[in-house]
Design a protein around this motif. Structure first.
Motif, mmCIF file in Angstrom:
data_model
loop_
_atom_site.group_PDB
_atom_site.id
_atom_site.type_symbol
_atom_site.label_atom_id
_atom_site.label_comp_id
_atom_site.label_asym_id
_atom_site.label_seq_id
_atom_site.Cartn_x
_atom_site.Cartn_y
_atom_site.Cartn_z
ATOM 1 N N ILE A 12 -14.661 7.363 -6.265
ATOM 2 C CA ILE A 12 -13.355 7.893 -5.859
ATOM 3 C C ILE A 12 -13.035 7.456 -4.438
ATOM 4 O O ILE A 12 -11.926 7.004 -4.140
ATOM 5 C CB ILE A 12 -13.345 9.433 -5.971
ATOM 6 N N TYR A 13 -14.020 7.559 -3.559
ATOM 7 C CA TYR A 13 -13.786 7.201 -2.164
ATOM 8 C C TYR A 13 -13.484 5.711 -2.015
ATOM 9 O O TYR A 13 -12.584 5.321 -1.269
ATOM 10 C CB TYR A 13 -14.992 7.586 -1.314
ATOM 11 N N ASP A 14 -14.236 4.856 -2.734
ATOM 12 C CA ASP A 14 -13.967 3.420 -2.668
ATOM 13 C C ASP A 14 -12.538 3.110 -3.095
ATOM 14 O O ASP A 14 -11.846 2.295 -2.477
ATOM 15 C CB ASP A 14 -14.940 2.654 -3.569
ATOM 16 N N ARG A 15 -12.093 3.765 -4.155
ATOM 17 C CA ARG A 15 -10.728 3.534 -4.635
ATOM 18 C C ARG A 15 -9.712 3.975 -3.597
ATOM 19 O O ARG A 15 -8.738 3.266 -3.311
ATOM 20 C CB ARG A 15 -10.504 4.286 -5.950
ATOM 21 N N ILE A 16 -9.916 5.155 -3.020
ATOM 22 C CA ILE A 16 -8.986 5.669 -2.022
ATOM 23 C C ILE A 16 -8.924 4.747 -0.809
ATOM 24 O O ILE A 16 -7.847 4.415 -0.304
ATOM 25 C CB ILE A 16 -9.409 7.092 -1.595
ATOM 26 N N LEU A 17 -10.095 4.303 -0.341
ATOM 27 C CA LEU A 17 -10.134 3.442 0.836
ATOM 28 C C LEU A 17 -9.461 2.106 0.551
ATOM 29 O O LEU A 17 -8.690 1.589 1.376
ATOM 30 C CB LEU A 17 -11.584 3.227 1.275
ATOM 31 N N ASP A 18 -9.726 1.527 -0.618
ATOM 32 C CA ASP A 18 -9.084 0.262 -0.971
ATOM 33 C C ASP A 18 -7.571 0.411 -1.030
ATOM 34 O O ASP A 18 -6.827 -0.469 -0.586
ATOM 35 C CB ASP A 18 -9.605 -0.244 -2.326
ATOM 36 N N GLU A 19 -7.105 1.527 -1.563
ATOM 37 C CA GLU A 19 -5.660 1.772 -1.661
ATOM 38 C C GLU A 19 -5.020 1.819 -0.279
ATOM 39 O O GLU A 19 -4.001 1.157 -0.035
ATOM 40 C CB GLU A 19 -5.393 3.108 -2.370
ATOM 41 N N VAL A 20 -5.584 2.599 0.631
ATOM 42 C CA VAL A 20 -4.941 2.769 1.934
ATOM 43 C C VAL A 20 -5.045 1.497 2.766
ATOM 44 O O VAL A 20 -4.121 1.167 3.523
ATOM 45 C CB VAL A 20 -5.529 3.989 2.682
ATOM 46 N N LEU A 21 -6.137 0.743 2.631
ATOM 47 C CA LEU A 21 -6.242 -0.513 3.371
ATOM 48 C C LEU A 21 -5.242 -1.531 2.838
ATOM 49 O O LEU A 21 -4.600 -2.254 3.612
ATOM 50 C CB LEU A 21 -7.663 -1.066 3.281
ATOM 51 N N GLU A 22 -5.094 -1.597 1.533
ATOM 52 C CA GLU A 22 -4.118 -2.518 0.941
ATOM 53 C C GLU A 22 -2.706 -2.160 1.417
ATOM 54 O O GLU A 22 -1.910 -3.037 1.763
ATOM 55 C CB GLU A 22 -4.180 -2.449 -0.585
ATOM 56 N N GLU A 23 -2.418 -0.860 1.457
ATOM 57 C CA GLU A 23 -1.065 -0.432 1.805
ATOM 58 C C GLU A 23 -0.774 -0.655 3.286
ATOM 59 O O GLU A 23 0.306 -1.129 3.648
ATOM 60 C CB GLU A 23 -0.888 1.042 1.441
ATOM 61 N N THR A 24 -1.709 -0.311 4.168
ATOM 62 C CA THR A 24 -1.458 -0.490 5.600
ATOM 63 C C THR A 24 -1.413 -1.979 5.968
ATOM 64 O O THR A 24 -0.643 -2.373 6.849
ATOM 65 C CB THR A 24 -2.519 0.236 6.454
ATOM 66 N N LYS A 25 -2.186 -2.789 5.289
ATOM 67 C CA LYS A 25 -2.108 -4.235 5.550
ATOM 68 C C LYS A 25 -0.785 -4.801 5.050
ATOM 69 O O LYS A 25 -0.223 -5.722 5.663
ATOM 70 C CB LYS A 25 -3.294 -4.947 4.901
ATOM 71 N N ALA A 26 -0.263 -4.242 3.950
ATOM 72 C CA ALA A 26 1.062 -4.657 3.472
ATOM 73 C C ALA A 26 2.127 -4.337 4.509
ATOM 74 O O ALA A 26 3.051 -5.131 4.742
ATOM 75 C CB ALA A 26 1.383 -3.971 2.141
ATOM 76 N N VAL A 27 2.005 -3.166 5.159
ATOM 77 C CA VAL A 27 2.943 -2.795 6.233
ATOM 78 C C VAL A 27 2.933 -3.860 7.321
ATOM 79 O O VAL A 27 3.986 -4.311 7.789
ATOM 80 C CB VAL A 27 2.574 -1.418 6.831
ATOM 81 N N GLU A 28 1.745 -4.292 7.717
ATOM 82 C CA GLU A 28 1.633 -5.261 8.805
ATOM 83 C C GLU A 28 2.132 -6.638 8.395
ATOM 84 O O GLU A 28 2.720 -7.364 9.206
ATOM 85 C CB GLU A 28 0.187 -5.321 9.285
ATOM 86 N N LEU A 29 1.907 -7.004 7.141
ATOM 87 C CA LEU A 29 2.418 -8.295 6.674
ATOM 88 C C LEU A 29 3.944 -8.289 6.595
ATOM 89 O O LEU A 29 4.592 -9.318 6.786
ATOM 90 C CB LEU A 29 1.822 -8.626 5.304
ATOM 91 N N LEU A 30 4.526 -7.131 6.319
ATOM 92 C CA LEU A 30 5.984 -7.021 6.241
ATOM 93 C C LEU A 30 6.638 -6.948 7.614
ATOM 94 O O LEU A 30 7.709 -7.526 7.837
ATOM 95 C CB LEU A 30 6.375 -5.784 5.425
ATOM 96 N N PHE A 31 5.997 -6.218 8.553
ATOM 97 C CA PHE A 31 6.661 -5.916 9.819
ATOM 98 C C PHE A 31 5.892 -6.348 11.059
ATOM 99 O O PHE A 31 6.369 -6.126 12.170
ATOM 100 C CB PHE A 31 6.926 -4.407 9.906
ATOM 101 N N GLY A 32 4.705 -6.945 10.892
ATOM 102 C CA GLY A 32 3.907 -7.343 12.043
ATOM 103 C C GLY A 32 2.901 -6.269 12.428
ATOM 104 O O GLY A 32 3.103 -5.087 12.160
#
Length: 398
Positions: free
Chosen positions: A166-186
């Protein structure tokens, strides 16, 4: 509890920290037999401290809180081991705000995805019966909670593999999402988000909004989709139907807006964003600069209810007006129209207008692309469209 959180060592200003704590406390953690509200906030404090100060986290545990100390250290040992192995904290070192939001995401997901299931597995009624006499007294003592926490901790140890997953899934989700933020907006985006937008931002992260927007933006960034020639004075006009029936395509709309904005900046094109419900009017938003994050929320304004047929003829005429203002006789332009089957409720097919539009498009080298988000069974021929695309076709761009 708020006092403890405010003392958390971080680079955040007090004003910023208080705005984030308002976001944290808006979660309304209800007391339960297993965990009280303050317990959840303590766990959040520990995860946040771990991200902020690394392996020195144990020194931040409040010594007076003996009731939860062992349980909290167990949680932190687990988080520390997994994060040092998986992240080495490198990704989280550049922004205290990012650390707060990542900790909040993990805390909320564990509370929802793990503790709730754990409560069911522990047969809460059985625990209540065990302590029925104690609970019948005026208040529950710390010793009783300690007994319950020992049971929970024992269960957690026995099911550690499941929690790992469960923790691995949660961590992968939030890292993917926050990195998407940075790829979109810097990668500097975290310091520019206004306090007023923090709650909306967090809801976007939780819904995986940004990774989906990044997916669509990458599809729209292909030369096949965007290129209209590299004339510096070329213009893009982006018209999007914004009634409630189009809300489900929000991420696609935003992905296109960001792709057009970035492409226009790179190639010195002009870009105009037009939103409409019945017709172009007060709803119009124009962007001729890069869309920063706080402008981005304007793309997600409340979708209005349509009370009469949409005036698509007026919308296209307005788009041509925008092109006329921006184009010279030698320039080219492109109009994107994102719509659904409401287009056909009052379809513009006046012969004189058809002739005028056809002539103007040819003279000014204008291409109209319709992105159709409606019921495919209701899709008809659209005479003014040079190209009609549906989401399935868009997803195939490489």
């Amino acid at each position: 509890m708020e006092e403890i959180l405010l003392k958390n060592p971080s680079a955040l200003s007090d004003e910023r920290k208080e705005a984030l704590l308002d976001l944290l406390y808006s979660e309304h953690c209800n007391d339960s037999i297993l965990l009280k509200s303050d317990d959840f906030y303590l766990f959040f404090h520990d995860i946040w401290s771990l991200f902020e100060i690394g392996e020195e986290y144990e020194s931040e545990i409040v010594e007076e809180d003996i009731r939860l100390k062992e349980w909290r250290i167990f949680i932190l040992e687990f988080f520390s081991a997994r994060n040092l192995e998986k992240l080495n904290f490198e990704y989280l070192t550049d922004s205290s705000l990012k650390k707060f939001l990542v900790a909040l995401y993990i805390w909320k997901k564990i509370k929802k995805d793990y503790f709730y299931e754990m409560r069911k597995a522990l047969k809460i009624e059985k625990i209540k019966n065990e302590y029925e006499k104690d609970f019948a007294d005026s208040e529950v003592t710390g010793d009783i909670y300690h007994e319950i926490h020992l049971k929970v901790q024992s269960y957690w140890y026995m099911n550690l593999f499941r929690f790992n997953s469960i923790y691995d899934r949660i961590l992968d989700e939030v890292l993917e999402e926050t990195k998407a933020v940075e790829l979109l907006f810097g990668d500097k985006i975290w310091e520019t988000i206004s306090n007023d937008n923090l709650r909306k931002f967090m809801s976007y992260i939780e819904s995986r909004h940004f990774s989906e927007v990044l997916f669509w933006k990458s599809k729209f960034q292909t030369e096949q989709f965007l290129k209209v020639g590299l004339d510096p004075n070329s213009t893009y006009v982006f018209c999007v139907q914004k009634d409630i029936s189009m809300k489900r395509s929000l991420t696609l709309q935003n992905g296109l807006a960001l792709a057009v904005s970035e492409f226009s900046q790179q190639h010195e094109h002009n870009s105009v964003f037009l939103s409409f419900i019945k017709a172009i009017g007060q709803e119009m938003i124009t962007h001729k600069e890069t869309i920063d994050f706080n402008h981005y929320f304007e793309l997600d304004k409340s979708f209005g209810l349509k009370t009469e047929p949409i005036n698509y003829k007026g919308v296209i005429n307005y788009a041509f007006t925008m092109l006329k203002l921006e184009l010279s006789h030698s320039n080219s332009g492109k109009i994107y129209l994102i719509c659904n089957e409401l287009l056909f409720d009052d379809f513009p097919d006046d012969e004189d207008w058809i002739s005028a539009v056809t002539h103007y498009k040819k003279a000014k080298k204008i291409e109209i692309v319709v992105i159709y988000m409606g019921d495919k069974t209701k899709l008809q021929q659209i005479w003014f469209a040079d190209k009609i695309l549906i989401p399935k076709q868009l997803a195939q761009f490489k």
